[in-house]
Scaffold this motif. Structure first.
Motif, short mmCIF file in Angstrom:
data_model
loop_
_atom_site.label_atom_id
_atom_site.label_comp_id
_atom_site.label_asym_id
_atom_site.label_seq_id
_atom_site.Cartn_x
_atom_site.Cartn_y
_atom_site.Cartn_z
N ASP A 1 28.14 52.35 21.10
CA ASP A 1 28.70 51.72 19.92
C ASP A 1 30.23 51.78 20.03
O ASP A 1 30.76 52.74 20.61
CB ASP A 1 28.21 52.46 18.66
CG ASP A 1 27.72 51.53 17.56
OD1 ASP A 1 27.76 50.30 17.79
OD2 ASP A 1 27.32 52.01 16.51
N PRO A 2 30.98 50.79 19.53
CA PRO A 2 30.49 49.63 18.78
C PRO A 2 29.87 48.56 19.69
O PRO A 2 30.53 48.07 20.62
CB PRO A 2 31.73 49.08 18.09
CG PRO A 2 32.86 49.50 19.00
CD PRO A 2 32.44 50.79 19.64
N ASP B 1 29.05 45.51 19.09
CA ASP B 1 29.65 44.18 19.01
C ASP B 1 30.91 44.09 19.87
O ASP B 1 31.18 43.07 20.50
CB ASP B 1 29.97 43.81 17.55
CG ASP B 1 30.93 44.79 16.89
OD1 ASP B 1 30.92 45.98 17.24
OD2 ASP B 1 31.70 44.36 16.01
N ARG B 2 31.66 45.18 19.95
CA ARG B 2 32.88 45.18 20.77
C ARG B 2 32.54 45.07 22.25
O ARG B 2 33.24 44.41 23.03
CB ARG B 2 33.68 46.47 20.51
CG ARG B 2 34.95 46.60 21.35
CD ARG B 2 35.99 45.59 20.92
NE ARG B 2 37.14 45.60 21.83
CZ ARG B 2 37.23 44.86 22.94
NH1 ARG B 2 36.25 44.03 23.27
NH2 ARG B 2 38.31 44.92 23.70
N ARG C 1 31.14 41.24 22.72
CA ARG C 1 31.92 40.05 22.34
C ARG C 1 32.58 39.33 23.51
O ARG C 1 32.39 38.12 23.68
CB ARG C 1 32.98 40.42 21.28
CG ARG C 1 33.72 39.21 20.70
CD ARG C 1 34.80 39.64 19.72
NE ARG C 1 34.26 40.47 18.67
CZ ARG C 1 33.67 40.01 17.57
NH1 ARG C 1 33.57 38.71 17.38
NH2 ARG C 1 33.21 40.83 16.65
#
Length: 297
Positions: free
Chosen positions: A208-209, A211-212, A215
Motif C-alpha cells: 500500500d498505497p 493506487d500509487r 497508477r
C-alpha cells in the motif's frame, strides 16, 4: 455604412427528465451554453440535491410538467426505462408537435421514439464518458465524444447541441447502436473492475498505497493500448511465460471468488489476441491456453 446586426443564436427552453449524474450535468452544460433550463424532474433525495447544486433555481417538478414547459426535452433515464417513458408520455398526450427530444442512452437509437415519430423531432445523443454527477464533469465534457443517432435532417441540430457544450459529435448508425454501447461498457466498466481487483490483490500482499503503485503502470498501458492496440501487449502471456501464468493462478486461489476467474478470462483473451496478431507462436499460445483450461476443470 450601416452594418446589419449578427443574428443571435436561438436560445431553447430546456427541460431535463432525470437528475441523475448525467442529466444534471448536461442540463448545467446546456445552461452554460446559453440555453434556459426551465424545469427538471428528480425523485430521490440524492437527485434533488444534485439538481440544487448543478441547476440552482430551476424548479423540480413532475415529469409531465417538465415536458410541457420545454422546447427541448432531455431524457436522462436508465436504458430499460426509456421506451416505457416515451410511450407513457405519448399515452397521456404530453408531447407537443415539433418538440425537440433527446435521450442520452448509449444502447438505444431512435427505436424508443417509434410511437411519437410523427410528433417530435427525436435525437439520440450519448456522452461517451463516465460521470461523477459533479461540476468536475463539466470540464470533462470538453474532451468527450458524443454518439449521435438522428434522422438525417436532424443531424445538424444534434451536432450543434454537442459542439455548444464543448463535445465532439460522432455519428453512430442506428443498426450499430448496440455494438457501440457494448464497446464502451466493456472498455470502461470492466476497466473499473479490473483496476479494483488489481488494487485488492496488492493489498492482500501487504503493498500500500496500491493506487500509487498501479497508477503510472496503468496510465502508460492505457496510452500505449490506445495508440498501438495489440502491439502494446507486454507481460507473461505475450512473452509465452506459461510457468509464470501458472504461478499467478496459484497465488490467486485463496482470494475472493471473482478474481481468479477474471484473471483466467483475461489471460485467455490476451493469448488468443497475441497469437492472432503474430506476437505469440501458436504452440506457445496452446500451452498457455491448456494451463488456463486446466484451471477451469
Amino acid at each position: 455604412m450601416n452594418i446589419p446586426p449578427v443574428p443571435e443564436r436561438p436560445t431553447l427552453r430546456v427541460g431535463v427528465v432525470g437528475s441523475g449524474r448525467v442529466g444534471a450535468v448536461l442540463g448545467a452544460a446546456l445552461r452554460g451554453a446559453g440555453h434556459e433550463v426551465v424545469a427538471v424532474s428528480a425523485v430521490s433525495e440524492a437527485s434533488r440535491d444534485r439538481a440544487e447544486l448543478l441547476l440552482p433555481g430551476v424548479p423540480v417538478v413532475p415529469v409531465p410538467e417538465v415536458v410541457s414547459s420545454a422546447q427541448l426535452v432531455v431524457l436522462a433515464v436508465p436504458d430499460d426505462a426509456l421506451t416505457d417513458l416515451v410511450a407513457g408520455l405519448h399515452a397521456t398526450g404530453a408531447w407537443r408537435p415539433g418538440q425537440l427530444v433527446v435521450h442520452t442512452s448509449g444502447r438505444h437509437g431512435l427505436a424508443p421514439f417509434a410511437p411519437v415519430a410523427d410528433e417530435v423531432l427525436a435525437m439520440a445523443i450519448h456522452p461517451a464518458m463516465t460521470f461523477t454527477g459533479t461540476s468536475l464533469d463539466l470540464t470533462r465534457l470538453h474532451e468527450c465524444c458524443f454518439g449521435i443517432t438522428a434522422p438525417e435532417e436532424m443531424r445538424p441540430v444534434a451536432e450543434t447541441l454537442v459542439v455548444e457544450i464543448g463535445g465532439e459529435p460522432v455519428w453512430v448508425p442506428e443498426e450499430s447502436r448496440g455494438r457501440y454501447h457494448a464497446a464502451l461498457a466493456h472498455g470502461s466498466n470492466h476497466l473499473v473492475t479490473l483496476v479494483a481487483q488489481a488494487m485488492e490483490i496488492l493489498r492482500t500482499a501487504g503493498i500500500d498505497p496500491a493506487d500509487r503503485v498501479l497508477r503510472p503502470l496503468l496510465q502508460a498501458s492505457l496510452d500505449n493500448a490506445l495508440a498501438s492496440g495489440d502491439a502494446a501487449l507486454t507481460g507473461p502471456v505475450a512473452r509465452g511465460d506459461a510457468g509464470t501464468v501458472a504461478t499467478h493462478l496459484d497465488e490467486l486461489a485463496d482470494l475472493p471468488q471473482d478474481i481468479r476467474p477474471a484473471y483466467r478470462a483475461q489471460a485467455r483473451a490476451t493469448a488468443l489476441r497475441a497469437a492472432r496478431a503474430g506476437r505469440l507462436r501458436a504452440d506457445v499460445a496452446e500451452t498457455i491456453l491448456t494451463i488456463l483450461d486446466e484451471e477451469t476443470r
